[in-house]
Design a protein around this motif. Structure first.
Motif, PDB file in Angstrom:
ATOM      1  N   MET A 293     109.718 143.810   0.812  1.00  0.00           N
ATOM      2  CA  MET A 293     108.577 144.594   0.332  1.00  0.00           C
ATOM      3  C   MET A 293     107.294 143.781   0.398  1.00  0.00           C
ATOM      4  SD  MET A 293     108.026 147.605  -0.693  1.00  0.00           S
ATOM      5  CE  MET A 293     106.354 148.182  -0.901  1.00  0.00           C
ATOM      6  N   LEU A 297     103.924 144.237   2.743  1.00  0.00           N
ATOM      7  CA  LEU A 297     102.573 144.300   2.171  1.00  0.00           C
ATOM      8  C   LEU A 297     101.664 143.296   2.881  1.00  0.00           C
ATOM      9  CD1 LEU A 297     103.280 144.566  -1.674  1.00  0.00           C
ATOM     10  CD2 LEU A 297     102.354 146.331  -0.194  1.00  0.00           C
ATOM     11  N   PHE A 350      91.725 147.932  -0.509  1.00  0.00           N
ATOM     12  CA  PHE A 350      92.849 147.814  -1.431  1.00  0.00           C
ATOM     13  C   PHE A 350      93.710 146.594  -1.114  1.00  0.00           C
ATOM     14  CE2 PHE A 350      97.374 148.490  -2.228  1.00  0.00           C
ATOM     15  CZ  PHE A 350      97.342 148.511  -3.608  1.00  0.00           C
TER      16      PHE A 350
ATOM     17  N   ASP B 184     102.585 145.089  -7.620  1.00  0.00           N
ATOM     18  CA  ASP B 184     101.906 145.407  -6.359  1.00  0.00           C
ATOM     19  C   ASP B 184     102.461 146.666  -5.722  1.00  0.00           C
ATOM     20  OD1 ASP B 184     100.425 143.245  -6.747  1.00  0.00           O
ATOM     21  OD2 ASP B 184     101.308 142.009  -5.159  1.00  0.00           O
ATOM     22  N   THR B 185     103.798 146.769  -5.743  1.00  0.00           N
ATOM     23  CA  THR B 185     104.424 147.937  -5.142  1.00  0.00           C
ATOM     24  C   THR B 185     103.961 149.199  -5.859  1.00  0.00           C
ATOM     25  OG1 THR B 185     106.330 146.514  -4.844  1.00  0.00           O
ATOM     26  CG2 THR B 185     106.616 148.840  -4.332  1.00  0.00           C
ATOM     27  N   GLY B 187     101.147 149.661  -7.407  1.00  0.00           N
ATOM     28  CA  GLY B 187      99.771 149.940  -7.023  1.00  0.00           C
ATOM     29  C   GLY B 187      99.712 150.633  -5.674  1.00  0.00           C
ATOM     30  N   PHE B 188     100.520 150.122  -4.750  1.00  0.00           N
ATOM     31  CA  PHE B 188     100.576 150.668  -3.401  1.00  0.00           C
ATOM     32  C   PHE B 188     101.094 152.106  -3.433  1.00  0.00           C
ATOM     33  CE2 PHE B 188     102.776 150.396   0.912  1.00  0.00           C
ATOM     34  CZ  PHE B 188     101.615 150.725   1.586  1.00  0.00           C
ATOM     35  N   ILE B 191      98.639 154.667  -4.712  1.00  0.00           N
ATOM     36  CA  ILE B 191      97.659 155.105  -3.717  1.00  0.00           C
ATOM     37  C   ILE B 191      98.262 156.128  -2.765  1.00  0.00           C
ATOM     38  CG2 ILE B 191      96.368 154.351  -1.697  1.00  0.00           C
ATOM     39  CD1 ILE B 191      95.446 152.065  -3.079  1.00  0.00           C
ATOM     40  N   LEU B 195      97.091 160.021  -2.440  1.00  0.00           N
ATOM     41  CA  LEU B 195      96.605 160.506  -1.150  1.00  0.00           C
ATOM     42  C   LEU B 195      97.423 161.713  -0.699  1.00  0.00           C
ATOM     43  CD1 LEU B 195      95.866 157.263   0.900  1.00  0.00           C
ATOM     44  CD2 LEU B 195      94.241 158.939   0.039  1.00  0.00           C
TER      45      LEU B 195
END
Lengths: 643, 353
Positions: A293, A297, A350, B184-185, B187-188, B191, B195
């Motif tokens: 993951m 990213l 982002f 982080d995941t 947050g991603f 988004i 969307l």
């Protein structure tokens, strides 16, 4: 808010810095991880005056050469203050100086008094005493209990001076007033990569001109971490520049660098390509080890940043332009780049925040920029750091030009170049064979941009000459133009691009010329390769001497405990051969005669001071001599035409 | 404007629920027990933050609803948004705006806990006239039911969204590396889902963007902007340092959107649910854009004072608490020079007095 001091000479700079920056810290020394000892500009100047007075008392005359043998520490800069404030000239060299160099330099520069960092180095000098007729006194940076009567401690000299100054001695001030801009401030012996050391004479005017033209903005809120050897002109000019800007310099060492980056959070740093190479590999390794993951990213972030930045560079004319570009094509392409930029921006935003920022933090969070010098930065690494958002300002210079000739600025950050020429400086590109000027010359299209030749420089930073080497000086500087011995060109957006060293060019038996640097640079990016040197002068093909990365070899399953074992290991050789074939191939843009046909694994690594200069440049002739038989073994049957 | 069909299909609702869960889980993964202790270290900042989050914001939301003459369902939605606690995104924005991240985290933590008490009270107080309007509408439509704010449901949905937060904190306590990835995941994913929701909303309800009256857009955009503006000025009025001003400003304007979605989904029914959701989607979209611009602006204007703050802090960290950084005369701008939070050490403050 910027407020750099421009003075007439070093002594005046030190005085004005004390007046202007007063109690702000000038230099800080690490005691423990979170315990550093600062010395203010004012205090440093006072201590410097005391030391200068002490030196005068010891018999140091104006313009006398004083040795300064040691590495980065507070006493180094204090000694520099002392020497400058009594109008003398310092002759600096690092702790790794060899006995032969000591004898040559001390005798050649007729040094009577020398500052020496360690008792160990002082002992080697004492053992050489018979060969050093001029040397009278040694002043130690370290505390020691040496009984020799000609060995003093720096604190003792300072104390002598302090007592005199208390009684009203003001000899230092009158010495300072007598300094002229053309007087020398330092005599730097460069071992360079070839031949015997040469004493580069740099004047107060030389170094002060740099204070005016360095295009990097620093102020009292900045912090500089000092890791490169301070006696080298590249680090030295930043040391002086930080004083000019009121910036505090923190001395670090390779051992503590990672911690210090985290604790000091430097905003600026002088660095060498090697540092970026190892940081690059560390980051990639961490990404590789992270779970899928995170890897995803990171790659997404890097991809987006690449799209974003290349469009940005296109729009602001900041891409590498070695060939003339039609303006019509540019106008056609512009809207596409603008569109791509617009589309990518929100996503880039982002990922920049969530993924790239933590990576930047690991490289010292507050770094505004860093200048890389002392060797070419491999293009991939250059791109990598600019894409992840750490602007690496590559610069170009040499000790002979005190040292900056060109440096990228954040506004003109063209990857693949060393940026625009600094102010007040002229550069000419000269045809190596005919000696004709190629740039600037109106008879060539575009004034001679994009043509390759030797770089010649004229400007206020060009040295006064090599000490006691009239002929060599006359060969190097003609009518104020200094021959750098480097190949380069001026790009179409007015940046300087370095294309190798004219002297390291390898001429093969077939008469074909090639530059070893790009090949070596490409090869050292392979995780398997720690160092490598390309050879093949007057041979049929080129070969490479390679120091493999032992850890990486073992990770690939090679059973070897030492480099010596690895160099004999057939599996390792097979692995390396495959790697070379993959990396240096015609499909990667190398020409046929640039392909490495043979190689040898070396049984030990290159060491600083032996095979490498302190800025990690290879001393080619030393390596060539040391491994002469290895080189010969690559060309067993030269007379009958190679293997 | 009426929604003829549901705004969100069941599949979207499930997606939304997953998003809420993962974002709240990510929020928990970024928190430690120490963050709760930090709250105690900034009593003044927290208090002013509290005033602007639960005092100013709901009032502005109410003011906007009245001033723009919003339909009751939208009015309730905007007030609901005004009463929300802060979200973790504000911490990230505070970091890039060179604000105090510690204060931002402390405010998020404190307001999330306080929301359990404050939200029901504030909603009850500000929405009274709009609920009666809805009741009247329902009465004329003949359904005959009385519309009230489902206070009990709101509290239970608040508690429900705090469950993943607690789970995230548990993960953080167990493994910091995993927690970071989760953060982080999340947050991603947040988004991607938002969307997707906007995309499908456009695709299915073509023309929805055009049908939506302008005053609803104004409300969705302005509620955040007013929060930024007044959060900044209020903390400036109370003479907090610039880094605190920027943190409070962003924290006030940026609300915890996912909590709004959770409350609307769990506590409100059609016909007003879709309308409320649409406003929440609009707010969540625009707040990312406006706060990005505000952050870029703060980042630029705050550069100098932040660098001074940072340098002074590092001096004290490395040279000891008693070390005094004396900048040359005229180097510091007037506003910062007299501001004790700009890195004056305890000894320096005594000296100044």
């Amino acid at each position: 808010m910027e407020n750099r001091i421009v003075a007439e000479n070093m002594a005046q700079l030190f005085q004005r810095a004390a007046e202007q920056y007063g109690d702000l810290p000038a230099f800080a020394t690490r005691k423990k991880e979170l315990e550093w000892e600062p010395v203010s500009f004012r205090k440093l100047y006072e201590k410097g005056l005391n030391l200068a007075t002490g030196l005068i008392k010891l018999g140091v005359k104006a313009k006398e050469h004083v040795g300064l043998f040691g590495d980065n520490r507070f006493e180094w800069i204090l000694s520099d203050y002392g020497i400058q404030l009594c109008g003398a000239v310092n002759v600096p060299r690092g702790r790794d100086i060899t006995d032969a160099e000591l004898v040559y330099i001390i005798n050649h520069a007729e040094i009577k008094i020398a500052f020496v960092e360690t008792a160990q180095l002082a002992n080697s000098i004492i053992n050489l005493k018979k060969e050093l007729p001029t040397l009278k006194k040694i002043i130690l940076h370290e505390k020691s209990d040496s009984n020799a009567k000609y060995v003093l401690n720096i604190a003792e000299v300072e104390e002598i001076g302090m007592k005199l100054r208390e009684k009203g001695d003001r000899q230092a001030e009158s010495r300072m007033e007598a300094i002229n801009p053309e007087d020398l401030f330092t005599l730097i012996y460069t071992s360079g990569t070839t031949g015997k050391p040469k004493g580069v004479m740099l004047s107060h005017g030389n170094i002060m001109s740099q204070m005016k033209v360095i295009p990097i903005k620093l102020n009292c809120t900045d912090r500089v971490l000092s890791i490169l050897p301070v006696w080298h002109s590249f680090e030295r000019v930043f040391e002086v520049y930080t004083i000019s800007c009121g910036v505090c310099t923190y001395y670090t060492s390779i051992r503590t660098l990672a911690d210090d980056l985290k604790n000091v959070e430097p905003t600026f740093m002088g660095s060498a390509p090697r540092l970026w190479e190892s940081l690059h590999q560390r980051i990639l390794k961490r990404v590789k080890e992270a779970h899928p993951m995170r890897r995803l990213l990171f790659h997404t972030a890097y991809f987006l940043s690449k799209q974003y930045k290349s469009s940005l560079y296109f729009m602001f004319d900041r891409k590498l332009k070695t060939e003339k570009e039609s303006s019509l094509l540019r106008i056609v392409q512009l809207p596409f780049h603008a569109l791509r930029w617009l589309l990518v921006t929100p996503f880039y935003g982002f990922f920049n925040v969530a993924v790239l920022e933590p990576i930047r933090l690991s490289a010292g969070g507050s770094l505004k920029a860093t200048v890389s010098g002392g060797g070419a930065l491999p293009k991939e690494i250059d791109r990598f750091f600019n894409y992840i958002g750490i602007p690496v300002l590559e610069g170009y210079g040499m000790t002979e030009t005190s040292p900056v000739i060109a440096v990228r600025t954040e506004d003109q950050l063209v990857i693949g170049t060393v940026g625009p020429i600094v102010e007040e400086t002229e550069v000419r590109i000269v045809d190596l064979e005919t000696g004709d000027t190629l740039y600037p010359d109106r008879s060539h299209p575009e004034n001679g941009r994009g043509i390759r030749g030797e770089i010649h420089v004229k400007g206020p930073q060009v040295m006064q000459g090599y000490y006691k080497e009239k002929e060599l000086t006359a060969n190097t500087i003609r009518n104020g133009w200094l021959r750098t011995g480097d190949l380069g060109m001026i790009t179409f957006n007015n940046c300087l691009k370095i294309l190798g060293r004219s002297k390291s060019t390898i001429v093969l038996l077939s008469g074909e010329n090639l530059e070893p640097e790009p090949i070596e640079m490409r090869l050292t990016q392979s995780p398997l390769v720690e160092h490598c040197m390309v050879v093949g002068q007057d041979k049929k093909f080129i070969g490479a001497l390679i120091v493999p990365d032992l850890g990486e070899l073992r990770a690939k399953g090679i059973q070897a405990q030492t480099l010596a074992e690895a160099s004999e290991n057939e599996e390792a050789k097979k692995l390396m051969r495959a790697e070379i074939k993959k990396v240096i191939s015609t499909s990667n843009g190398f020409k046929r005669h640039e392909l490495i046909q043979e190689f040898q694994l070396l049984p030990e690594t290159f060491k600083i001071g032996v095979e490498l200069t302190s800025l990690f440049k290879m001393k080619r002739h030393i390596i060539q001599d040391k491994y002469a038989d290895k080189i010969e073994s690559m060309y067993p049957n030269e007379s009958s035409g190679g293997k | 404007m009426e929604f003829t069909t549901q705004l969100l299909y069941p599949i979207d609702q499930i997606l939304l629920a997953v998003m809420i869960f993962s974002i709240m889980f990510g929020m928990g993964a970024s928190l430690t027990i120490d963050d709760f202790k930090t709250v105690m270290r900034y009593p003044r900042g927290i208090l002013i933050g509290f005033l602007s989050q639960f005092g100013l914001m709901p009032f502005f939301a109410y003011g906007l609803a009245i001033f723009l003459n919003l339909p009751p369902a939208y009015a309730i939605a905007i007030i609901l948004i005004g009463c929300l606690p802060g979200g973790t995104t504000s911490n990230m924005f505070a970091y890039f705006a060179r604000g105090s991240v510690a204060l931002s985290i402390a405010m998020t933590t404190a307001s999330t806990v306080m929301a359990l008490l404050m939200m029901p009270i504030l909603l009850e107080f500000y929405t009274a006239e709009f609920t009666s309007a809805i009741s009247a509408e329902l009465q004329t439509a003949g359904t005959g039911t009385e519309f009230v704010i489902p206070t009990g449901n709101i509290i239970s949905s608040l508690i429900l969204v705090l469950v993943p937060v607690a789970l995230g904190m548990f993960l953080r306590a167990k493994s910091q590396a995993w927690a970071k990835t989760a953060e982080d995941t999340a947050g991603f994913m947040g988004i991607i889902v938002i969307l997707y929701l906007i995309g499908t909303a456009f695709a299915r309800h073509s023309g929805l963007m055009l049908q939506t009256p302008i005053n609803i857009y104004i409300a969705a955009i302005c509620v955040g902007l007013l929060g930024f503006l007044f959060g900044f000025w209020m903390s400036r009025l109370f003479k907090l340092s610039p880094i605190f001003q920027r943190a409070i400003s962003l924290e006030t304007g940026i609300q915890n959107g996912p909590i709004a979605f959770a409350i609307i989904l769990l506590s409100f029914a059609e016909p007003i649910q879709s309308q409320m959701l649409w406003l929440a989607i609009l707010y969540s979209t625009f707040i990312v854009i406006t706060s990005s611009f505000i952050t870029l602006y703060y980042r630029r204007v705050g550069k100098f004072d932040y660098e001074i703050y940072k340098n002074t802090t590092i001096h004290n960290k490395l040279f000891g608490d008693e070390y005094v950084s004396n900048y040359p005369d005229g180097f510091l701008p007037k506003r910062i020079e007299h501001d004790p939070s700009q890195g004056f050490t305890p000894s320096q403050i005594r000296e100044k007095k």
